[in-house]
Write an enzyme that holds these catalytic residues in place. Structure first.
Site, short mmCIF file in Angstrom:
data_model
loop_
_atom_site.label_atom_id
_atom_site.label_comp_id
_atom_site.label_asym_id
_atom_site.label_seq_id
_atom_site.Cartn_x
_atom_site.Cartn_y
_atom_site.Cartn_z
N GLU A 177 42.35 34.60 36.22
CA GLU A 177 43.53 34.77 35.36
C GLU A 177 44.84 34.44 36.08
O GLU A 177 45.78 33.93 35.48
CB GLU A 177 43.58 36.19 34.81
CG GLU A 177 43.67 37.26 35.87
CD GLU A 177 43.73 38.67 35.24
OE1 GLU A 177 43.40 39.62 35.95
OE2 GLU A 177 44.11 38.78 34.05
N ASP A 221 34.53 38.66 38.72
CA ASP A 221 34.86 39.83 37.90
C ASP A 221 34.50 39.67 36.43
O ASP A 221 34.46 40.65 35.69
CB ASP A 221 36.37 40.12 37.98
CG ASP A 221 36.78 40.62 39.36
OD1 ASP A 221 37.98 40.75 39.61
OD2 ASP A 221 35.88 40.86 40.19
#
Ligand code: F6P
Length: 349
Positions: free
Chosen positions: A103, A127
């Site tokens: 991200e 993740d």
């Protein structure tokens, strides 16, 4: 065309498979030039770039890490960084930039799109917390690694009648803990999304013990916190000296040690802790991650040649699709609480 590639953020198994897929597809199918920027956005800012030829990449499929190197450099964290990045890409005559990251890295890519940079993103992170894609590559390998560790911890815990706390990665999302905990058949899964009640955890461990199960494995995400989290969180920040990266993330670590200590104090059972840390980020990718990274890389080159910029390639069911980068980076994909609750109700305790 001249295509640039960068890999940013935490490394993971599968990055080299993705690089390989982009280079071979671009060069062999389209006759493009391909160059790699070293160490993520740092390489773009510094103009640190090398040509990527087929012979450099053909044998990378099973090699962990990233041959380009990576960093947590954020161009928007420095004065004029965005303009510097745009100028560097122009100076190196980059027609399109394939950005492989999580991200943070893709967030920078999305913002640079506003400056006219033609970007296609590939979703990577152990993740699995990127929206827009059902899974990121790196995640399957990390879950496999963590599950193998849990299987090993189980035999020693049973031999010593101990509680062993296994701390896994997962800053804001407990996907690794949830999946590895399910696969490993553990007694407790503690995730950042659901602050845990220490007393209740200890009571369930006591009940297990009284029921004749004299050993337990507790999986805890590094970002998980107990209800009384604010105290621990400030203590943990103190322990890390409040070190943060250029995206403002504090360096996590310590919940597993704290939890093992608390369990021993509250239950009287011997407790130990194993923190898997960067073992989950290393090593050769699973077949699933090699295939997913390859499919992502192929589709990214397709998007470049379709002029379909500002997109991230993603997995939807069995298909590889393209989703707006802005959507993918807008919010973290946290654990499905319905799944978590159902698993907790049947298999935990
Ligand atoms: O973003 C992936 C990740 O592995 C997180 O799970 C973890 O908290 C972080 O990276 C660790 O970052 P670093 O390798 O910079 O310490």
């Amino acid at each position: 065309m001249r295509i640039g590639i960068l890999t940013g953020g935490g490394d993971c198994p599968g990055l080299n498979a993705a690089i390989r897929a982009v280079v071979l597809t671009a060069r062999l199918t389209h006759g493009d030039d391909v160059v790699g920027f070293h160490d993520g956005w740092k390489g773009v800012l510094e103009g640190d770039v090398s040509p990527l030829e087929v012979e450099h990449c053909r044998d990378l499929l099973s090699v962990g890490g990233t041959i380009l190197g990576t960093s947590r450099t954020n161009p928007f964290a420095e004065e004029g960084g965005a303009d510097k990045a745009v100028a560097s890409l122009a100076e190196h005559e980059i027609d399109a930039l394939v950005t492989i990251g999580g991200e943070d890295t893709l967030g920078v890519a999305n913002r640079l799109g506003v400056y006219g940079v033609r970007i296609v993103g590939l979703p990577k992170t152990i993740d699995n917390d990127l929206s827009g894609t059902e899974v990121t590559f790196g995640f399957d390998t990390a879950v496999q690694t963590a599950t193998e560790a849990i299987d090993r911890l189980r035999t020693t815990a049973e031999s010593h009648h101990r509680v062993i706390v296994c701390e896994v990665m997962g800053r804001d999302a407990g996907w690794i803990a949830t999946y590895a905990g399910m696969a490993g058949g553990v007694a407790e899964i503690l995730v950042p999304e659901v602050p845990f009640d220490l007393g209740a955890v200890c009571e369930r461990l006591r009940r297990r013990h009284e029921g004749g199960q004299f050993s337990s494995i507790v999986v805890v995400s590094e970002g998980a916190l107990p209800h009384e989290g604010e105290d621990l969180d400030s203590a943990r920040r103190a322990a890390t000296g409040g070190i943060t990266d250029q995206f403002g993330h504090v360096r996590l670590g310590g919940i597993g040690t704290w939890l093992a200590d608390q369990v021993e104090r509250h239950t009287g059972f011997e407790a130990r802790v194993t923190t898997l840390g960067h073992i989950q980020r290393g090593g050769t990718p699973t077949a699933f991650d090699r295939v997913l990274a390859t499919r992502f890389g192929m589709e990214a080159v397709g998007a470049v040649h379709d002029g379909d910029f500002g997109k991230m390639v993603a997995l939807r069911g069995e298909k590889i699709v393209r989703v707006p980068l802005s959507e993918a980076v807008s919010v973290s994909k946290t654990v499905d609480l319905d799944l978590y609750g159902r698993v907790a109700g049947v298999f935990l305790g």
